[in-house]
Design a protein around this motif. Structure first.
Motif, PDB file in Angstrom:
ATOM      1  N   THR A 216     -46.599  13.209 -14.562  1.00  0.00           N
ATOM      2  CA  THR A 216     -46.695  14.591 -14.079  1.00  0.00           C
ATOM      3  C   THR A 216     -45.775  14.869 -12.896  1.00  0.00           C
ATOM      4  O   THR A 216     -45.702  16.007 -12.435  1.00  0.00           O
ATOM      5  N   VAL A 217     -45.119  13.839 -12.396  1.00  0.00           N
ATOM      6  CA  VAL A 217     -44.202  14.012 -11.264  1.00  0.00           C
ATOM      7  C   VAL A 217     -42.922  13.246 -11.563  1.00  0.00           C
ATOM      8  O   VAL A 217     -42.839  12.508 -12.535  1.00  0.00           O
ATOM      9  N   GLY A 218     -41.920  13.397 -10.738  1.00  0.00           N
ATOM     10  CA  GLY A 218     -40.683  12.661 -10.936  1.00  0.00           C
ATOM     11  C   GLY A 218     -39.772  13.310 -11.951  1.00  0.00           C
ATOM     12  O   GLY A 218     -39.999  14.417 -12.430  1.00  0.00           O
ATOM     13  N   ASP A 219     -38.724  12.590 -12.300  1.00  0.00           N
ATOM     14  CA  ASP A 219     -37.669  13.124 -13.156  1.00  0.00           C
ATOM     15  C   ASP A 219     -38.176  13.566 -14.516  1.00  0.00           C
ATOM     16  O   ASP A 219     -37.758  14.594 -15.045  1.00  0.00           O
ATOM     17  N   ALA A 220     -39.109  12.801 -15.094  1.00  0.00           N
ATOM     18  CA  ALA A 220     -39.597  13.120 -16.440  1.00  0.00           C
ATOM     19  C   ALA A 220     -40.322  14.460 -16.489  1.00  0.00           C
ATOM     20  O   ALA A 220     -40.298  15.155 -17.515  1.00  0.00           O
ATOM     21  N   ALA A 221     -40.975  14.828 -15.386  1.00  0.00           N
ATOM     22  CA  ALA A 221     -41.748  16.068 -15.361  1.00  0.00           C
ATOM     23  C   ALA A 221     -40.970  17.246 -14.782  1.00  0.00           C
ATOM     24  O   ALA A 221     -41.441  18.381 -14.837  1.00  0.00           O
ATOM     25  N   ALA A 222     -39.779  16.982 -14.240  1.00  0.00           N
ATOM     26  CA  ALA A 222     -39.019  18.044 -13.567  1.00  0.00           C
ATOM     27  C   ALA A 222     -38.572  19.109 -14.562  1.00  0.00           C
ATOM     28  O   ALA A 222     -37.975  18.801 -15.590  1.00  0.00           O
ATOM     29  N   LYS A 223     -38.857  20.359 -14.243  1.00  0.00           N
ATOM     30  CA  LYS A 223     -38.421  21.478 -15.074  1.00  0.00           C
ATOM     31  C   LYS A 223     -37.109  22.077 -14.567  1.00  0.00           C
ATOM     32  O   LYS A 223     -36.497  22.899 -15.229  1.00  0.00           O
ATOM     33  N   VAL A 224     -36.717  21.675 -13.358  1.00  0.00           N
ATOM     34  CA  VAL A 224     -35.449  22.124 -12.779  1.00  0.00           C
ATOM     35  C   VAL A 224     -34.584  20.904 -12.525  1.00  0.00           C
ATOM     36  O   VAL A 224     -34.997  19.971 -11.828  1.00  0.00           O
ATOM     37  N   LYS A 225     -33.398  20.879 -13.091  1.00  0.00           N
ATOM     38  CA  LYS A 225     -32.476  19.766 -12.911  1.00  0.00           C
ATOM     39  C   LYS A 225     -31.109  20.298 -12.501  1.00  0.00           C
ATOM     40  O   LYS A 225     -30.661  21.325 -13.015  1.00  0.00           O
ATOM     41  N   ARG A 226     -30.457  19.614 -11.566  1.00  0.00           N
ATOM     42  CA  ARG A 226     -29.118  20.009 -11.144  1.00  0.00           C
ATOM     43  C   ARG A 226     -28.112  19.462 -12.147  1.00  0.00           C
ATOM     44  O   ARG A 226     -28.035  18.258 -12.366  1.00  0.00           O
ATOM     45  N   VAL A 227     -27.353  20.349 -12.747  1.00  0.00           N
ATOM     46  CA  VAL A 227     -26.389  19.925 -13.758  1.00  0.00           C
ATOM     47  C   VAL A 227     -24.957  19.944 -13.241  1.00  0.00           C
ATOM     48  O   VAL A 227     -24.068  19.340 -13.833  1.00  0.00           O
ATOM     49  N   ASP A 228     -24.723  20.644 -12.145  1.00  0.00           N
ATOM     50  CA  ASP A 228     -23.373  20.703 -11.611  1.00  0.00           C
ATOM     51  C   ASP A 228     -23.453  20.945 -10.110  1.00  0.00           C
ATOM     52  O   ASP A 228     -24.385  21.560  -9.603  1.00  0.00           O
ATOM     53  N   TYR A 229     -22.455  20.435  -9.412  1.00  0.00           N
ATOM     54  CA  TYR A 229     -22.426  20.532  -7.956  1.00  0.00           C
ATOM     55  C   TYR A 229     -20.959  20.544  -7.585  1.00  0.00           C
ATOM     56  O   TYR A 229     -20.230  19.589  -7.881  1.00  0.00           O
ATOM     57  N   PHE A 230     -20.462  21.625  -6.985  1.00  0.00           N
ATOM     58  CA  PHE A 230     -19.019  21.701  -6.752  1.00  0.00           C
ATOM     59  C   PHE A 230     -18.703  22.527  -5.513  1.00  0.00           C
ATOM     60  O   PHE A 230     -19.528  23.317  -5.028  1.00  0.00           O
ATOM     61  N   VAL A 231     -17.528  22.319  -5.009  1.00  0.00           N
ATOM     62  CA  VAL A 231     -16.997  23.109  -3.903  1.00  0.00           C
ATOM     63  C   VAL A 231     -16.181  24.247  -4.500  1.00  0.00           C
ATOM     64  O   VAL A 231     -15.267  23.999  -5.289  1.00  0.00           O
ATOM     65  N   PRO A 232     -16.493  25.509  -4.187  1.00  0.00           N
ATOM     66  CA  PRO A 232     -15.745  26.638  -4.766  1.00  0.00           C
ATOM     67  C   PRO A 232     -14.263  26.559  -4.430  1.00  0.00           C
ATOM     68  O   PRO A 232     -13.877  26.129  -3.337  1.00  0.00           O
ATOM     69  N   ASP A 233     -13.430  26.956  -5.384  1.00  0.00           N
ATOM     70  CA  ASP A 233     -11.993  27.005  -5.144  1.00  0.00           C
ATOM     71  C   ASP A 233     -11.667  28.073  -4.104  1.00  0.00           C
ATOM     72  O   ASP A 233     -12.326  29.117  -4.029  1.00  0.00           O
ATOM     73  N   MET A 234     -10.651  27.804  -3.314  1.00  0.00           N
ATOM     74  CA  MET A 234     -10.195  28.787  -2.334  1.00  0.00           C
ATOM     75  C   MET A 234      -9.573  29.970  -3.060  1.00  0.00           C
ATOM     76  O   MET A 234      -8.753  29.797  -3.973  1.00  0.00           O
ATOM     77  N   GLY A 235      -9.953  31.163  -2.681  1.00  0.00           N
ATOM     78  CA  GLY A 235      -9.409  32.355  -3.318  1.00  0.00           C
ATOM     79  C   GLY A 235      -8.035  32.703  -2.787  1.00  0.00           C
ATOM     80  O   GLY A 235      -7.678  32.381  -1.656  1.00  0.00           O
ATOM     81  N   ASP A 236      -7.244  33.372  -3.609  1.00  0.00           N
ATOM     82  CA  ASP A 236      -5.912  33.811  -3.202  1.00  0.00           C
ATOM     83  C   ASP A 236      -6.000  35.157  -2.489  1.00  0.00           C
ATOM     84  O   ASP A 236      -6.876  35.978  -2.774  1.00  0.00           O
ATOM     85  N   GLY A 237      -5.091  35.397  -1.576  1.00  0.00           N
ATOM     86  CA  GLY A 237      -4.997  36.708  -0.944  1.00  0.00           C
ATOM     87  C   GLY A 237      -5.995  36.970   0.151  1.00  0.00           C
ATOM     88  O   GLY A 237      -6.162  38.125   0.565  1.00  0.00           O
ATOM     89  N   ALA A 238      -6.686  35.963   0.633  1.00  0.00           N
ATOM     90  CA  ALA A 238      -7.648  36.169   1.710  1.00  0.00           C
ATOM     91  C   ALA A 238      -6.914  36.521   2.992  1.00  0.00           C
ATOM     92  O   ALA A 238      -5.836  36.002   3.281  1.00  0.00           O
ATOM     93  N   GLU A 239      -7.476  37.423   3.771  1.00  0.00           N
ATOM     94  CA  GLU A 239      -6.857  37.849   5.023  1.00  0.00           C
ATOM     95  C   GLU A 239      -7.895  37.792   6.135  1.00  0.00           C
ATOM     96  O   GLU A 239      -9.001  38.316   5.994  1.00  0.00           O
ATOM     97  N   MET A 240      -7.570  37.143   7.240  1.00  0.00           N
ATOM     98  CA  MET A 240      -8.453  37.053   8.389  1.00  0.00           C
ATOM     99  C   MET A 240      -8.132  38.188   9.358  1.00  0.00           C
ATOM    100  O   MET A 240      -6.971  38.424   9.692  1.00  0.00           O
ATOM    101  N   LEU A 241      -9.161  38.911   9.787  1.00  0.00           N
ATOM    102  CA  LEU A 241      -8.989  40.018  10.718  1.00  0.00           C
ATOM    103  C   LEU A 241      -9.267  39.535  12.133  1.00  0.00           C
ATOM    104  O   LEU A 241     -10.293  38.903  12.392  1.00  0.00           O
ATOM    105  N   ASP A 242      -8.366  39.854  13.060  1.00  0.00           N
ATOM    106  CA  ASP A 242      -8.495  39.435  14.453  1.00  0.00           C
ATOM    107  C   ASP A 242      -8.861  40.613  15.337  1.00  0.00           C
ATOM    108  O   ASP A 242      -8.630  41.777  14.989  1.00  0.00           O
ATOM    109  N   GLY A 243      -9.414  40.302  16.515  1.00  0.00           N
ATOM    110  CA  GLY A 243      -9.732  41.336  17.490  1.00  0.00           C
ATOM    111  C   GLY A 243     -11.206  41.352  17.836  1.00  0.00           C
ATOM    112  O   GLY A 243     -11.977  40.480  17.412  1.00  0.00           O
ATOM    113  N   SER A 244     -11.604  42.361  18.594  1.00  0.00           N
ATOM    114  CA  SER A 244     -13.016  42.525  18.949  1.00  0.00           C
ATOM    115  C   SER A 244     -13.787  43.000  17.720  1.00  0.00           C
ATOM    116  O   SER A 244     -13.200  43.369  16.697  1.00  0.00           O
ATOM    117  N   THR A 245     -15.111  43.030  17.852  1.00  0.00           N
ATOM    118  CA  THR A 245     -15.935  43.485  16.734  1.00  0.00           C
ATOM    119  C   THR A 245     -15.560  44.902  16.321  1.00  0.00           C
ATOM    120  O   THR A 245     -15.393  45.195  15.127  1.00  0.00           O
TER     121      THR A 245
END
Length: 263
Positions: A216-245
């Protein structure tokens, strides 16, 4: 008042550089530095403060392997009276429901007035506290940032809700609370405190001790399993805004207008 605080041993984000394992479904955990979950520290501190005011005992419990004992000792050095390690090969791979099932079995072995958890742990699901309360059929409050003990039968709790507002509720005891960071300032744990609890016995309980069917516990009973784990790719065209709020807001508005988002 008898208080049980559920804690977890998690990777220390300040001390590690994270990499994925070869299967791509988890972190490579072989050389990670671990510590107690930050949210759980606030829960333990709140439990200690309650007991300081009204009397009682604080017990910390964790589900994990032998190395998780260090987290219990750390919280005992902080001021908790007792520690319990729930450890069994059958618990490996448990999902949130499985962890809550294991904790429920331990709660039912004791006589606790109040059960505390952190608002969330390293995987960010924030589900174990609510599941545990539902399984026990106890009142439950999440994101708690204020606790007022009001006699032996009930407590008052404050919750952080949308819009930065505060909500106050009265809950009958026993109940389960998930504690938010900022409710207090967890006390410093020094070397002397750690040495003081270094040789204290911490009971270890497995599935049979808790009266649990391993299926009733552990991997055999788990209904949620992680199937993938990744670092998102960096997007193109990102722009950093500088200055005060105010300057950044003005720049952002102009860019939204230029894209047709604002008239």
């Amino acid at each position: 008042m008898e208080i049980l605080v559920c804690v977890k041993r998690v990777p220390d984000t300040a001390e590690n550089e994270f990499e994925l394992n070869s299967a791509g479904n988890d972190l490579d955990r072989d050389d990670l530095v671990y510590s107690v979950n930050e949210w759980d520290n606030y829960a333990v501190e709140e439990a200690i403060q309650i007991v300081d005011n009204v009397g009682g005992n604080v017990t910390v419990v964790t589900v994990g392997d032998d190395e998780s004992e260090e987290v219990l000792r750390r919280e005992m050095a902080m001021g908790a009276n007792n520690g319990i390690l729930l450890s069994d090969d059958a618990f490996e791979g448990a999902d949130g429901k499985g962890i809550a099932t294991i904790l429920k079995a331990e709660v039912e072995k004791g006589n606790y007035d109040l059960i505390l958890t952190g608002a969330q742990a390293d995987e960010g699901a924030g589900q174990v506290g609510g599941m545990l309360a539902a399984m026990l059929d106890y009142p439950y409050a999440s994101l708690v940032n204020k606790v007022e003990v009001d006699g032996d039968a009930a407590i008052k709790v404050g919750r952080e809700i949308e819009g930065g507002n505060q909500e106050m509720n009265e809950l009958d005891l026993p109940c389960v609370l998930s504690i938010q960071t900022g409710i207090n300032e967890p006390r410093y744990v020094g070397i002397r405190g750690i040495r003081k609890v270094a040789k204290l016995e911490i009971p270890v309980k497995g599935a049979s001790d808790l009266g649990l069917d391993a299926a009733t516990v552990g991997d055999a009973a788990a209904k949620v399993k992680r199937v993938d784990y990744f670092v998102p790719d960096m997007g193109d065209g990102a722009e950093m805004l500088d200055g005060s709020t105010d300057e950044i807001i003005a720049q952002l508005i102009e860019r939204i207008k230029s894209k047709g988002g604002l008239a």
